[in-house]
Design an enzyme around this catalytic site. Structure first.
Site, PDB file in Angstrom:
ATOM      1  CD  GLU A 173      27.513  46.114  89.707  1.00  0.00           C
ATOM      2  OE1 GLU A 173      27.096  47.063  90.386  1.00  0.00           O
ATOM      3  OE2 GLU A 173      26.993  45.776  88.630  1.00  0.00           O
ATOM      4  CB  CYS A 210      29.981  57.094  82.695  1.00  0.00           C
ATOM      5  SG  CYS A 210      30.985  58.097  81.613  1.00  0.00           S
ATOM      6  CB  CYS A 252      33.252  55.068  80.678  1.00  0.00           C
ATOM      7  SG  CYS A 252      33.498  55.282  82.445  1.00  0.00           S
ATOM      8  CB  CYS A 280      34.565  57.767  85.554  1.00  0.00           C
ATOM      9  SG  CYS A 280      32.876  57.960  84.945  1.00  0.00           S
TER      10      CYS A 280
HETATM   11 ZN   LIG Z   1      25.666  50.249  87.211  1.00  0.00          ZN
HETATM   12 ZN   LIG Z   2      32.987  57.547  82.661  1.00  0.00          ZN
END
Ligand SMILES: [Zn+2]
Ligand SMILES: [Zn+2]
Length: 181
Positions: A135, A145, A150, A172
């Site tokens: 979050e 993703c 991840c 990310c």
């Molecule tokens: Zn989410």
């Molecule tokens: Zn990711």
């Protein structure tokens, strides 16, 4: 002080074990390289209870928090024991707006395994921490993703949550670094 230098505030709504907040805080610092602060508890969000569903409306709680002034904090993660929903889902483990200031984490569904058995305390803390980091990622504008390990992978079930790691994938991570400047 630029906003990035302000800590991420962790706020329990009602009774939340302090250890959960500490584990979350520790991982936020490790993964996002941000300072954290555990804030005094606020009351349970009874205003967000949906009487038909007997669940709490995540959108209403977020709206309420985002209208409050947390000027000493960069982002806020609120943690509660109540079951959360958003209208399109039966339940959610957590919720946040893209680029918002406040994310929510519910512990309600994390203390049971899919086979009905009880997970260890440390597994419950790990699950809650994954939701909190996920979050927080949304609050920094990270999107979902496709990489299954991840932190930003969408998890609608405990199985998916357990499969995810406590790390962001390389893509990310780079995106987050860019957002954090
Ligand atoms: Zn989410
Ligand atoms: Zn990711």
């Amino acid at each position: 002080m630029t906003s990035n230098k302000k800590p991420v505030g962790l706020v329990p709504l009602g009774k939340v074990p302090e250890i959960v907040l500490k584990v979350m805080a520790d991982h936020i610092t490790r993964c996002f390289k941000l300072a954290t602060q555990i804030l005094p508890p606020l009351g349970q969000p009874e205003y967000a209870l949906d009487e038909k569903r007997l669940q709490y409306n995540a959108g209403i709680i977020i709206e309420t928090f985002e209208s409050m002034l947390f000027s000493d904090h960069h982002k806020i993660i609120a943690v509660l024991n109540q079951d959360l929903f958003i209208p399109i889902f039966t339940h959610v483990f957590g919720e946040a707006r893209q680029g918002g200031t406040c994310g929510l984490v519910s512990l309600f569904r994390l203390a049971k395994n899919p086979d009905g058995s009880s997970p260890s305390g440390s597994l419950i803390h790990e699950r809650a921490t994954k939701v909190a980091l996920h979050e927080l990622g949304h609050l920094f504008n990270l999107l979902h993703c496709e990489h299954k390990l991840c932190l930003m992978h969408f998890s609608g079930s405990i199985e998916e949550l357990d499969e995810m790691s406590l790390h962001l994938c390389e893509y990310c991570s780079i995106y987050l670094q860019d957002k954090l400047g």
